[in-house]
Enzyme design. Structure first.
Site, PDB file in Angstrom:
ATOM      1  N   ILE A  90      34.606   4.186-115.208  1.00 16.46           N
ATOM      2  CA  ILE A  90      35.736   4.265-114.270  1.00 16.46           C
ATOM      3  C   ILE A  90      35.294   4.243-112.814  1.00 16.46           C
ATOM      4  CG2 ILE A  90      37.433   5.339-115.811  1.00 16.46           C
ATOM      5  CD1 ILE A  90      36.672   8.055-114.529  1.00 16.46           C
TER       6      ILE A  90
ATOM      7  N   TYR B  19      24.218   6.608-106.848  1.00 14.80           N
ATOM      8  CA  TYR B  19      23.323   7.396-107.684  1.00 14.80           C
ATOM      9  C   TYR B  19      23.824   7.596-109.096  1.00 14.80           C
ATOM     10  CZ  TYR B  19      21.846   9.002-103.029  1.00 14.80           C
ATOM     11  OH  TYR B  19      21.433   9.066-101.734  1.00 14.80           O
TER      12      TYR B  19
ATOM     13  N   GLY C 294      28.636   4.701-108.262  1.00 10.29           N
ATOM     14  CA  GLY C 294      28.199   5.117-106.934  1.00 10.29           C
ATOM     15  C   GLY C 294      26.751   4.720-106.773  1.00 10.29           C
TER      16      GLY C 294
ATOM     17  N   SER D 175      26.916   6.662-112.496  1.00 13.58           N
ATOM     18  CA  SER D 175      28.014   5.917-113.131  1.00 13.58           C
ATOM     19  C   SER D 175      28.997   6.972-113.641  1.00 13.58           C
ATOM     20  CB  SER D 175      27.495   5.110-114.315  1.00 13.58           C
ATOM     21  OG  SER D 175      26.529   4.202-113.859  1.00 13.58           O
ATOM     22  N   ILE D 176      30.292   6.657-113.529  1.00 11.18           N
ATOM     23  CA  ILE D 176      31.306   7.641-113.914  1.00 11.18           C
ATOM     24  C   ILE D 176      32.108   7.072-115.092  1.00 11.18           C
ATOM     25  CG2 ILE D 176      33.363   8.923-113.114  1.00 11.18           C
ATOM     26  CD1 ILE D 176      30.734   7.974-110.642  1.00 11.18           C
TER      27      ILE D 176
ATOM     28  N   ASP E 166      28.791  13.415 -96.396  1.00  7.96           N
ATOM     29  CA  ASP E 166      29.171  12.038 -96.738  1.00  7.96           C
ATOM     30  C   ASP E 166      30.692  11.918 -96.869  1.00  7.96           C
ATOM     31  OD1 ASP E 166      28.707   9.375 -97.283  1.00  7.96           O
ATOM     32  OD2 ASP E 166      28.077   9.692 -99.360  1.00  7.96           O
TER      33      ASP E 166
HETATM   34  N1  LIG Z   1      36.631  12.937-111.114  1.00  3.26           N
HETATM   35  C1  LIG Z   1      36.853  11.639-110.975  1.00  3.26           C
HETATM   36  N2  LIG Z   1      38.013  11.085-111.410  1.00  3.26           N
HETATM   37  C2  LIG Z   1      38.244   9.754-111.245  1.00  3.26           C
HETATM   38  N3  LIG Z   1      37.376   8.890-110.664  1.00  3.26           N
HETATM   39  C3  LIG Z   1      36.198   9.386-110.212  1.00  3.26           C
HETATM   40  C4  LIG Z   1      35.875  10.777-110.349  1.00  3.26           C
HETATM   41  N4  LIG Z   1      34.660  10.986-109.808  1.00  3.26           N
HETATM   42  C5  LIG Z   1      34.242   9.798-109.342  1.00  3.26           C
HETATM   43  N5  LIG Z   1      35.148   8.828-109.573  1.00  3.26           N
HETATM   44  C6  LIG Z   1      35.041   7.394-109.198  1.00  3.26           C
HETATM   45  O1  LIG Z   1      33.660   7.036-109.102  1.00  3.26           O
HETATM   46  C7  LIG Z   1      33.337   6.692-107.726  1.00  3.26           C
HETATM   47  C8  LIG Z   1      31.918   7.169-107.407  1.00  3.26           C
HETATM   48  O2  LIG Z   1      31.844   8.601-107.501  1.00  3.26           O
HETATM   49  P1  LIG Z   1      30.831   9.457-106.613  1.00  3.26           P
HETATM   50  O3  LIG Z   1      31.096   9.179-105.159  1.00  3.26           O
HETATM   51  O4  LIG Z   1      30.903  10.876-107.037  1.00  3.26           O
HETATM   52  O5  LIG Z   1      29.420   8.791-107.020  1.00  3.26           O
HETATM   53  P2  LIG Z   1      28.055   8.730-106.179  1.00  3.26           P
HETATM   54  O6  LIG Z   1      27.013   8.133-107.056  1.00  3.26           O
HETATM   55  O7  LIG Z   1      27.779  10.082-105.616  1.00  3.26           O
HETATM   56  O8  LIG Z   1      28.463   7.723-105.020  1.00  3.26           O
HETATM   57  P3  LIG Z   1      27.868   7.501-103.558  1.00  3.26           P
HETATM   58  O9  LIG Z   1      27.354   6.107-103.570  1.00  3.26           O
HETATM   59  O10 LIG Z   1      29.061   7.671-102.666  1.00  3.26           O
HETATM   60  O11 LIG Z   1      26.842   8.561-103.320  1.00  3.26           O
HETATM   61  C9  LIG Z   1      34.442   7.340-106.879  1.00  3.26           C
HETATM   62  O12 LIG Z   1      34.621   6.669-105.653  1.00  3.26           O
HETATM   63  C10 LIG Z   1      35.652   7.183-107.794  1.00  3.26           C
HETATM   64  O13 LIG Z   1      36.180   5.862-107.724  1.00  3.26           O
END
Ligand SMILES: Nc1ncnc2c1ncn2[C@@H]1O[C@H](COP(=O)(O)OP(=O)(O)OP(=O)(O)O)[C@@H](O)[C@H]1O
Length: 350
Positions: free
Chosen positions: A52, A57, A55, A59-60, A170
């Site tokens: 879904i 770092y 980012g 994958s969600i 951030d």
């Molecule tokens: N709890 C959640 N519910 C729905 N979507 C989510 C959730 N957490 C994250 N996402 C989706 O995943 C994306 C990336 O999440 P997140 O920013 O936590 O990852 P990251 O690896 O820390 O990214 P970054 O590159 O900003 O450091 C968010 O922008 C959102 O679209």
């Protein structure tokens, strides 16, 4: 106009201060946050079947708890360095509880290099996607002011109401998630710094470090990074206020912080307007506010041009240099409560 002056003038001298758990074997729950095994994680995500979000770092994935409750599983990329990012985010989320900060439900930790966070699921995704010109739905003005207000409250909480204080590091529209009613929740504490009173130097002196290691330590995202932080490497609460200022510009204009087509930064294209506002101590004409406004809001019945003027004033003050001239999050919260009447539907007192 004189009313507007008082809208956005900040006193910069003041520095204040279920039962839904999965019935999966192997999991241990402490204070409502469950520690999962990798088998649990695979089962909760049906073997990572639905991505879904992604980012830098992580994958969600969509996860399913018992009773058809959805959650989001953030799996950090496996590496020794990124394991530290995961641990830091986990430790921060374990102590944060706020209606506008994403809730931690559980986690997986192999204690070496792999980790995952189970978070409440926000079905409307992130604010950046919602503001995108290709998004089917136009986010109404009323929701945009509410989002700004709720994000300011979340920042106020981490800066001033929890101990030790936290700098998010951030603040950007893709780190603001939306629930089904478009209420916002701040996420991604992977860059956060803990234990600040106001300012702190990175843990090692930057002068003795190679340019490459300096680069690795830098936090923030293009289009949102405080120029003062870029120059000094000093992370402070005021860098979060800068990121917040950029988010408010995005909410008002509907434009991206960095244009996908031309690579231009919103802070640069908005600079003449920001200077005008600051030169006139927070004042901006209705005409200029309308010129900057997202054209998709022209027929929005919830639009109030004085609120647009207030939001732009708030953004301009948050982007001010030096950082000491920027308002604190609580000053922004108070200004928005006083000057944005439509926020009353959120039940916040004056
Ligand atoms: N709890 C959640 N519910 C729905 N979507 C989510 C959730 N957490 C994250 N996402 C989706 O995943 C994306 C990336 O999440 P997140 O920013 O936590 O990852 P990251 O690896 O820390 O990214 P970054 O590159 O900003 O450091 C968010 O922008 C959102 O679209």
């Amino acid at each position: 106009m004189s009313c507007f002056l008082s809208c956005v003038r900040f006193d910069t001298t003041t520095t204040t201060t279920d039962n839904n758990k999965p019935t999966i074997t192997g999991s241990v729950s402490v204070s409502g946050v469950t520690c999962y095994t990798w088998d649990d994680v695979e089962s909760l995500t049906s073997n990572f079947s639905r991505l879904i979000g992604t980012g830098g770092y992580s994958s969600i994935y969509l996860a399913r708890l018992s009773g058809s409750i959805n959650a989001a599983l953030k799996v950090h990329v496996s590496s020794h360095r990124l394991y530290q990012v995961f641990r830091s985010e986990l430790e921060i989320l374990l102590r944060l509880q706020h209606p506008h900060i994403v809730k931690l439900l559980g986690y997986f930790d192999d204690s070496e290099e792999s980790g995952a966070l189970l978070l409440e699921y926000l079905p409307q995704g992130n604010l950046q996607e919602k503001l995108n010109r290709n998004s089917k739905q136009v986010l109404p003005w009323r929701n945009r002011t509410a989002i700004a207000f709720q994000v300011a409250q979340a920042i106020e909480h981490i800066h001033e109401k929890c101990s030790p204080q936290i700098v998010h590091g951030d603040i950007k529209s893709s780190n603001i998630l939306l629930d089904k009613h478009f209420n916002s929740k701040l996420c991604d504490f992977g860059s956060a710094k803990v234990g600040f009173s106001s300012m702190v130097q990175p843990s090692k002196t930057t002068s003795t470090m190679s340019p490459r290691s300096k680069q690795v330590m830098m936090i923030g995202s293009p289009g949102y990074t405080d120029p003062h932080y870029l120059r000094t490497g000093i992370a402070s609460r005021k860098m979060d206020m800068y990121g917040f200022g950029v988010v408010v510009l995005e909410l008002v204009s509907g434009k991206e912080a960095v244009s996908a087509e031309r690579g231009e930064m919103l802070v640069h294209t908005s600079a003449p307007l920001i200077h005008d506002i600051l030169d006139s101590n927070g004042d901006i004409t209705e005409e200029k506010a309308r010129e900057f406004l997202d054209p998709r809001l022209s027929r929005d019945s919830s639009l109030d041009i004085e609120e647009v003027q207030t939001m732009l004033g708030v953004a301009a003050f948050c982007l001010r240099s030096p950082p000491s001239l920027r308002p604190s999050a609580s000053q922004v919260v108070q200004t928005l409560i006083k000057k944005i009447p439509s926020l009353s539907f959120l039940g916040c007192g004056k």
